[in-house]
Design a protein around this motif. Structure first.
Motif, PDB file in Angstrom:
ATOM      1  N   PHE A   1      58.319  48.146  -6.511  1.00 10.37           N
ATOM      2  CA  PHE A   1      58.786  47.998  -7.117  1.00 10.37           C
ATOM      3  C   PHE A   1      58.344  46.274  -6.904  1.00 10.37           C
ATOM      4  CE2 PHE A   1      62.489  44.148  -8.215  1.00 10.37           C
ATOM      5  CZ  PHE A   1      62.173  44.356  -9.982  1.00 10.37           C
ATOM      6  N   ILE A   2      58.357  46.212  -5.534  1.00 10.63           N
ATOM      7  CA  ILE A   2      57.885  44.832  -4.823  1.00 10.63           C
ATOM      8  C   ILE A   2      56.842  45.305  -3.953  1.00 10.63           C
ATOM      9  CG2 ILE A   2      57.516  42.405  -3.866  1.00 10.63           C
ATOM     10  CD1 ILE A   2      60.379  42.383  -4.484  1.00 10.63           C
ATOM     11  N   GLN A   3      54.913  44.767  -4.613  1.00  4.49           N
ATOM     12  CA  GLN A   3      54.248  44.771  -2.682  1.00  4.49           C
ATOM     13  C   GLN A   3      53.383  44.004  -2.580  1.00  4.49           C
ATOM     14  OE1 GLN A   3      52.196  48.555  -5.046  1.00  4.49           O
ATOM     15  NE2 GLN A   3      52.016  49.415  -2.938  1.00  4.49           N
ATOM     16  N   PHE A   4      53.171  43.860  -0.843  1.00  7.94           N
ATOM     17  CA  PHE A   4      52.397  43.426  -0.544  1.00  7.94           C
ATOM     18  C   PHE A   4      51.172  44.253  -0.094  1.00  7.94           C
ATOM     19  CE2 PHE A   4      55.112  38.884   1.118  1.00  7.94           C
ATOM     20  CZ  PHE A   4      56.266  39.549  -0.047  1.00  7.94           C
ATOM     21  N   GLU A   5      50.319  43.358  -0.400  1.00  7.37           N
ATOM     22  CA  GLU A   5      48.539  43.552  -0.006  1.00  7.37           C
ATOM     23  C   GLU A   5      47.974  42.789   0.757  1.00  7.37           C
ATOM     24  OE1 GLU A   5      46.869  46.880  -3.410  1.00  7.37           O
ATOM     25  OE2 GLU A   5      48.047  45.792  -3.927  1.00  7.37           O
ATOM     26  N   SER A   6      48.203  43.419   1.787  1.00  8.56           N
ATOM     27  CA  SER A   6      46.894  42.811   3.143  1.00  8.56           C
ATOM     28  C   SER A   6      47.404  41.498   2.661  1.00  8.56           C
ATOM     29  CB  SER A   6      45.247  42.831   2.903  1.00  8.56           C
ATOM     30  OG  SER A   6      45.129  43.920   1.938  1.00  8.56           O
ATOM     31  N   VAL A   7      48.334  40.665   3.019  1.00  7.33           N
ATOM     32  CA  VAL A   7      48.484  39.358   2.993  1.00  7.33           C
ATOM     33  C   VAL A   7      48.709  39.090   3.731  1.00  7.33           C
ATOM     34  CG1 VAL A   7      50.770  38.198   2.038  1.00  7.33           C
ATOM     35  CG2 VAL A   7      50.395  39.685   0.545  1.00  7.33           C
ATOM     36  N   SER A   8      47.774  37.288   4.285  1.00  9.66           N
ATOM     37  CA  SER A   8      48.187  36.142   5.381  1.00  9.66           C
ATOM     38  C   SER A   8      48.436  35.546   5.116  1.00  9.66           C
ATOM     39  CB  SER A   8      46.857  36.804   5.796  1.00  9.66           C
ATOM     40  OG  SER A   8      45.973  38.055   6.150  1.00  9.66           O
ATOM     41  N   LYS A   9      49.200  34.808   5.685  1.00  6.25           N
ATOM     42  CA  LYS A   9      49.801  33.231   5.425  1.00  6.25           C
ATOM     43  C   LYS A   9      49.253  32.733   6.789  1.00  6.25           C
ATOM     44  CE  LYS A   9      51.060  29.782   3.757  1.00  6.25           C
ATOM     45  NZ  LYS A   9      50.401  29.694   3.307  1.00  6.25           N
ATOM     46  N   SER A  10      48.450  31.878   6.785  1.00  9.72           N
ATOM     47  CA  SER A  10      48.250  30.365   7.929  1.00  9.72           C
ATOM     48  C   SER A  10      48.603  29.081   7.644  1.00  9.72           C
ATOM     49  CB  SER A  10      46.195  30.297   8.139  1.00  9.72           C
ATOM     50  OG  SER A  10      45.841  31.835   7.901  1.00  9.72           O
ATOM     51  N   PHE A  11      48.847  29.054   8.623  1.00 10.75           N
ATOM     52  CA  PHE A  11      49.495  27.160   8.503  1.00 10.75           C
ATOM     53  C   PHE A  11      48.540  26.733   9.052  1.00 10.75           C
ATOM     54  CE2 PHE A  11      53.480  29.018   7.917  1.00 10.75           C
ATOM     55  CZ  PHE A  11      54.067  28.524   6.346  1.00 10.75           C
ATOM     56  N   GLY A  12      47.225  25.806   8.402  1.00  9.24           N
ATOM     57  CA  GLY A  12      46.280  25.282   9.508  1.00  9.24           C
ATOM     58  C   GLY A  12      45.094  26.322  10.668  1.00  9.24           C
ATOM     59  N   SER A  13      45.190  26.640  11.265  1.00  5.28           N
ATOM     60  CA  SER A  13      44.649  27.641  12.862  1.00  5.28           C
ATOM     61  C   SER A  13      45.421  28.169  13.061  1.00  5.28           C
ATOM     62  CB  SER A  13      43.962  26.692  13.857  1.00  5.28           C
ATOM     63  OG  SER A  13      44.732  26.018  14.322  1.00  5.28           O
TER      64      SER A  13
ATOM     65  N   THR B   1      47.577  30.982  11.803  1.00  4.89           N
ATOM     66  CA  THR B   1      48.087  33.163  11.483  1.00  4.89           C
ATOM     67  C   THR B   1      49.642  32.817  11.650  1.00  4.89           C
ATOM     68  OG1 THR B   1      45.929  33.492  11.608  1.00  4.89           O
ATOM     69  CG2 THR B   1      47.384  34.808  11.057  1.00  4.89           C
ATOM     70  N   VAL B   2      50.474  33.276  10.508  1.00  6.17           N
ATOM     71  CA  VAL B   2      51.294  33.237  11.158  1.00  6.17           C
ATOM     72  C   VAL B   2      51.774  35.362  10.033  1.00  6.17           C
ATOM     73  CG1 VAL B   2      54.614  33.300  10.199  1.00  6.17           C
ATOM     74  CG2 VAL B   2      52.362  31.100  10.576  1.00  6.17           C
TER      75      VAL B   2
ATOM     76  N   THR C   1      59.308  33.031   5.932  1.00  8.96           N
ATOM     77  CA  THR C   1      57.080  32.523   5.670  1.00  8.96           C
ATOM     78  C   THR C   1      57.046  33.418   4.525  1.00  8.96           C
ATOM     79  OG1 THR C   1      56.457  31.501   7.239  1.00  8.96           O
ATOM     80  CG2 THR C   1      54.822  32.480   5.694  1.00  8.96           C
ATOM     81  N   ILE C   2      57.579  35.118   4.449  1.00 11.59           N
ATOM     82  CA  ILE C   2      57.757  35.869   3.655  1.00 11.59           C
ATOM     83  C   ILE C   2      58.453  36.210   2.179  1.00 11.59           C
ATOM     84  CG2 ILE C   2      57.650  38.406   3.453  1.00 11.59           C
ATOM     85  CD1 ILE C   2      56.880  39.093   6.407  1.00 11.59           C
ATOM     86  N   LEU C   3      59.624  35.441   3.228  1.00  7.35           N
ATOM     87  CA  LEU C   3      60.173  35.129   1.630  1.00  7.35           C
ATOM     88  C   LEU C   3      60.378  34.029   0.827  1.00  7.35           C
ATOM     89  CD1 LEU C   3      62.929  36.774   1.532  1.00  7.35           C
ATOM     90  CD2 LEU C   3      64.206  34.767   2.312  1.00  7.35           C
TER      91      LEU C   3
ATOM     92  N   MET D   1      57.147  32.869   0.748  1.00 10.50           N
ATOM     93  CA  MET D   1      55.816  33.962   0.172  1.00 10.50           C
ATOM     94  C   MET D   1      56.567  34.851  -2.000  1.00 10.50           C
ATOM     95  SD  MET D   1      52.534  34.412   1.445  1.00 10.50           S
ATOM     96  CE  MET D   1      53.836  35.391   3.317  1.00 10.50           C
ATOM     97  N   LEU D   2      57.507  35.058  -1.219  1.00  4.09           N
ATOM     98  CA  LEU D   2      58.019  35.848  -2.368  1.00  4.09           C
ATOM     99  C   LEU D   2      58.044  35.202  -3.694  1.00  4.09           C
ATOM    100  CD1 LEU D   2      58.161  39.016  -3.229  1.00  4.09           C
ATOM    101  CD2 LEU D   2      59.834  38.841  -1.968  1.00  4.09           C
ATOM    102  N   ALA D   3      59.769  33.907  -3.050  1.00  2.00           N
ATOM    103  CA  ALA D   3      60.172  33.115  -4.153  1.00  2.00           C
ATOM    104  C   ALA D   3      58.975  32.224  -4.605  1.00  2.00           C
ATOM    105  CB  ALA D   3      61.288  32.572  -2.775  1.00  2.00           C
ATOM    106  N   GLY D   4      57.801  32.253  -4.258  1.00  2.26           N
ATOM    107  CA  GLY D   4      56.773  30.945  -4.200  1.00  2.26           C
ATOM    108  C   GLY D   4      56.632  29.304  -3.564  1.00  2.26           C
ATOM    109  N   PHE D   5      57.707  29.557  -2.752  1.00  6.62           N
ATOM    110  CA  PHE D   5      56.985  28.206  -2.160  1.00  6.62           C
ATOM    111  C   PHE D   5      56.263  28.107  -1.177  1.00  6.62           C
ATOM    112  CE2 PHE D   5      62.490  28.905  -3.091  1.00  6.62           C
ATOM    113  CZ  PHE D   5      62.220  28.125  -3.983  1.00  6.62           C
ATOM    114  N   GLU D   6      55.603  29.171  -1.076  1.00  5.69           N
ATOM    115  CA  GLU D   6      54.137  29.583  -0.076  1.00  5.69           C
ATOM    116  C   GLU D   6      53.925  30.185  -0.714  1.00  5.69           C
ATOM    117  OE1 GLU D   6      53.474  27.393   2.254  1.00  5.69           O
ATOM    118  OE2 GLU D   6      55.607  26.876   3.005  1.00  5.69           O
ATOM    119  N   ARG D   7      52.154  30.345  -0.634  1.00  2.57           N
ATOM    120  CA  ARG D   7      50.775  30.619  -0.965  1.00  2.57           C
ATOM    121  C   ARG D   7      50.387  31.672  -0.019  1.00  2.57           C
ATOM    122  NH1 ARG D   7      49.303  28.350  -6.808  1.00  2.57           N
ATOM    123  NH2 ARG D   7      51.504  28.101  -7.840  1.00  2.57           N
ATOM    124  N   PRO D   8      50.272  32.926  -0.833  1.00  5.52           N
ATOM    125  CA  PRO D   8      49.938  33.520   0.312  1.00  5.52           C
ATOM    126  C   PRO D   8      47.852  32.898   0.827  1.00  5.52           C
ATOM    127  CG  PRO D   8      50.955  35.116  -0.897  1.00  5.52           C
ATOM    128  CD  PRO D   8      50.217  33.954  -1.545  1.00  5.52           C
ATOM    129  N   THR D   9      48.231  33.030   1.701  1.00  2.00           N
ATOM    130  CA  THR D   9      46.109  32.175   2.318  1.00  2.00           C
ATOM    131  C   THR D   9      44.836  33.856   1.963  1.00  2.00           C
ATOM    132  OG1 THR D   9      47.197  31.617   4.081  1.00  2.00           O
ATOM    133  CG2 THR D   9      45.052  31.828   3.718  1.00  2.00           C
TER     134      THR D   9
END
Ligand SMILES: Nc1ncnc2c1ncn2[C@@H]1O[C@H](COP(=O)(O)OP(=O)(O)O)[C@@H](O)[C@H]1O
Ligand SMILES: [Mg+2]
Lengths: 395, 354
Positions: free
Chosen positions: B4-16, B18-19, B45-47, B49-57
């Protein structure tokens, strides 16, 4: 209560004695003087004490009884303070013209005549047979008067003692008051228009950006008012920076009239008063949880609707406090409008200054001050109610 | 079940920093998935990104086959329950619950009907004209939940929603949420750092450590067959012992726990003789007795005994080798210093090779 705690209390009280003394000397006493000056009027009763005492028994019908005549003759004989007598003459003459010559003549006559019992005022001058001079005298002797308060709002008492409006054109106090409230309202609106988004921005960013935004508001607050106003004085000139820039950029051909008019007053006052708008809104917004806007977005509210339904209502208490603060300060502003305002577009504070310093009419200056004070106190009361119960505003 | 929901190779960094590091995650329709991990492991952070308040890097997120990672939050139709509830303080309970419906521009009478029904469902009908500040924590929590459910979002996201409640209320709300999930067939992504909460509520648990999924499985599998040292240690309590695989024989292996201690365990195909391994045994899976019983019986000495009300925690030692066991009661004459026999089933042991 134990003796030790009583002593502690005394100690605490002693500590605030300087503060209380300061407040009494520099705040309460001047305030009291001002209120007194607006209602006390002893110019006449000081010079003519016997007349003042006797004339109250006269009902105002026909001519006053003989003992009033006697008292007046006695008062005029005894009057030594020439300056006070002069003020009394001026005061009475402004009520009924002709009083000056009448009194001068009468005074000279009663002083020449050694036997005061032989004087008949009506014989001395026929005008003493006219009731209107006596009525004016009766009007002028009470030590308290509402004349100044009425004059402050362009009203007066007619010959019969009823309150009526001043003849149009005779005085402009109402106009000036209206102008004051209008300019203060424009300034408040301008502060709100600039201050609300500014405070929202300052509350939204973090770190050095927030520091810079807040400093930009606070530094002017820490600068002397005179310096800030003078800076606008320089900026707004026809040859000033703003007009220069506008012309260099080709936006205008000639200099815009920015100074010595209402535009200049509004610009300079908005700048000076902006902190009083930004800081209350900012502090209210700081207490709003950040994720309320996120919550709104998750429920399908786009940025505009989230702002309208959530952020704006929540900043309303701050906006109201800020507006009241700005308005209260603005209606009493003196230096800025005096320096950058137009000569014919002055606000109430400069009128007060004019009466107090220019014509030494402390009574009218005091009355205008009392009205200003009343308006401010009403606003302050509303402010107190609002800041105590933010629920009133729906927050 | 289709993804239903799929994360594919999702990375998220804040500055340098990587979270989230190259995350692959599939969430099924109608499931209750918990994201469990220590604080700072990237769950929120994952939540977000799912809700849209953060964008995946980097990487993509899809919902029902549609990419959503670039969609603004208000177009994602996800109900979010925040830890601090995020109720609107200037609105009443009913107005709070009506808000998402108004955003959908439903007709007024329909909004009123839905709000009334939703509030009745969580037994808040009588409080509908109160402001959030006039409610208890549990009531606020229920309002937040109702508000997130009422507009029938496609997914419900909850970020430690019960963290601020006291223990009793928390357990009550756990049941209530679980019940709503079953009744309404909701897809719920539930963030928590409380393992017992995750174990009792979830269909599946994703255990996070430092931005990576250590294991994603049913609560049962997570507890009984942890696949990494981190999971074994983070979920529940366990005895972890560095061991050597001695031999492997038709589904069973012998593990050397110490110089003169061996245990028989159930073995998967991954075990080979001579390997280094990590032996894990839950304290409540040990039995203490006077006589040897079953495949694994070790004579040990009681060194400490702590009373916990509903159970006892017993420290056992043999040389410098120690175990913690948990049992309901001890035989009357056992005290510190008594020699006992510790026995356990090969099926209850987990052996990790890594
Ligand atoms: N907006 C942000 N800016 C910088 N770092 C962040 C931000 N949000 C989260 N982090 C960092 O990301 C890491 C994971 O945070 P988070 O997702 O909140 O963890 P969890 O919810 O599991 O406790 C933490 O180290 C946190 O400091
Ligand atoms: Mg978190």
């Amino acid at each position: 209560m134990s003796r030790a705690s009583a002593r502690e209390r005394m100690g605490a009280l002693l500590l605030i004695v300087p503060l209380l003394a300061f407040l009494a000397v520099f705040f309460l006493w001047p305030l009291w003087t001002m209120v007194r000056a607006s209602v006390v009027d002893n110019t006449v009763s000081r010079v003519l004490p016997r007349t003042a005492a006797a004339i109250v028994s006269w009902d105002g019908q026909g001519l006053p009884p003989a003992q009033v005549h006697k008292a007046l003759i006695e008062d005029l004989r005894q009057a030594e303070d020439q300056q006070a007598l002069g003020e009394t003459v001026r005061r009475l003459n402004s009520a009924v013209s002709g009083f000056r010559t009448l009194l001068t003549r009468t005074t000279n006559a009663v002083r020449d005549e050694t036997n005061s019992g032989a004087i008949d005022l009506g014989d001395l001058d026929r005008r003493w047979k006219e009731p209107r001079f006596w009525l004016a005298l009766r009007e002028a002797v009470p030590p308290y008067t509402d004349r100044n308060l009425l004059a402050a709002v362009d009203m007066k008492r007619d010959a019969g003692g009823a309150i009526v409006s001043e003849d149009p054109g005779a005085s402009a106090n109402r106009l000036i008051m209206f102008r004051t409230f209008l300019v203060a309202a424009i300034v408040t609106l301008a502060c709100a228009t600039i201050g609300l988004p500014y405070a929202m921005l300052a509350a939204a960013v973090t770190g050095w950006k927030r520091t810079v935004l807040l400093l930009a508001v606070l530094v002017p607050l820490w600068t002397s008012l005179l310096v800030r106003t003078t800076a606008w004085f320089v900026l707004l000139q026809n040859e000033g920076l703003i007009n220069g820039a506008l012309q260099v950029l080709g936006i205008t051909d000639g200099p815009l009239p920015l100074i010595f008019n209402r535009v200049g007053v509004v610009i300079a006052m908005t700048h000076v008063l902006l902190p009083f708008m930004v800081l209350p809104i900012y502090s209210v917004l700081l207490s709003v949880p950040r994720n309320l806007m996120q919550a709104a977005a998750s429920m399908g509210a786009g940025p505009l609707r989230a702002f309208w339904r959530v952020l704006l209502p929540l900043s309303l208490p701050g906006l109201m406090s800020g507006s009241l603060l700005v308005y209260m300060v603005a209606i009493g502003y003196y230096i800025t409008p005096a320096l950058v305002g137009g000569a014919n577009d002055q606000m109430i504070s400069s009128v007060i200054a004019f009466y107090a310093l220019g014509t030494a009419n402390w009574g009218l200056a005091g009355a205008l001050g009392v009205i200003l004070l009343l308006v401010t106190m009403i606003l302050y009361f509303i402010y107190g109610r609002l800041s105590k119960s933010p629920q009133l505003l729906g927050a | 079940m289709q993804p239903f929901i799929q994360f594919e190779s999702v990375s998220k960094s804040f500055g340098s920093m990587t979270v989230i590091d190259s995350l692959d995650l599939t969430i099924h329709k109608g499931e209750f998935l918990s994201l469990l991990g220590p604080s700072g492991s990237g769950k929120t952070t994952i939540l977000m990104m799912l809700a849209g308040f953060e964008r995946p890097t980097r990487g993509t997120i899809t919902l029902d086959g549609m990419r959503i990672d670039q969609l603004p939050p208000h177009r994602r139709e996800m109900g979010v329950v925040f830890q601090n509830y995020a109720l609107f303080p200037h609105m009443t309970v009913a107005e709070n619950v009506a808000f998402p419906l108004e955003m959908k521009r439903l007709p007024r009478h329909e909004i009123a009907r839905k709000v009334a029904r939703a509030l009745d469902m969580v037994r808040l009908g009588s409080l509908k004209n109160r402001r959030p500040s006039q409610l208890s924590g549990g009531q606020q929590q229920r309002v937040a939940l109702t508000r997130a459910l009422v507009f029938e979002p496609r997914v419900i996201l909850m970020d430690e929603p019960l963290g601020a409640l006291d223990k009793q209320l928390r357990e009550h709300m756990q049941l209530e949420i679980r019940e709503l999930h079953k009744r309404l067939g909701l897809t719920i992504v539930f963030v928590t750092h409380d393992q017992s909460e995750a174990l009792t509520m979830s269909d599946r648990i994703a255990v996070f450590n430092a931005g990576k999924i250590e294991q994603i499985d049913s609560p049962h599998a997570i507890y009984d067959t942890p696949r990494t040292r981190f999971v074994a240690q983070f979920i529940g309590e366990t005895n972890l012992i560095e061991a050597d695989v001695v031999n492997v024989q038709n589904g069973h292996a012998t593990i050397a726990l110490g110089a003169d201690l061996a245990a028989k365990v159930r073995s998967g195909p991954e075990l080979q003789a001579g390997q280094k391994a990590l032996f894990s045994l839950r304290p409540e899976r040990m039995r203490l007795g006077a006589e040897p019983a079953g495949d694994n019986s070790l004579g040990m000495t009681i060194t400490d005994c702590i009373y916990h009300g509903d159970h006892m925690r017993v420290q056992l030692a043999r040389g410098n080798f120690t175990f913690t066991a948990r049992c309901e009661r001890l035989a009357g004459d056992w005290t510190v210093g008594t020699q006992v026999v510790v026995s356990f089933d090969p099926r209850d042991c987990t052996v990790l090779t890594s």
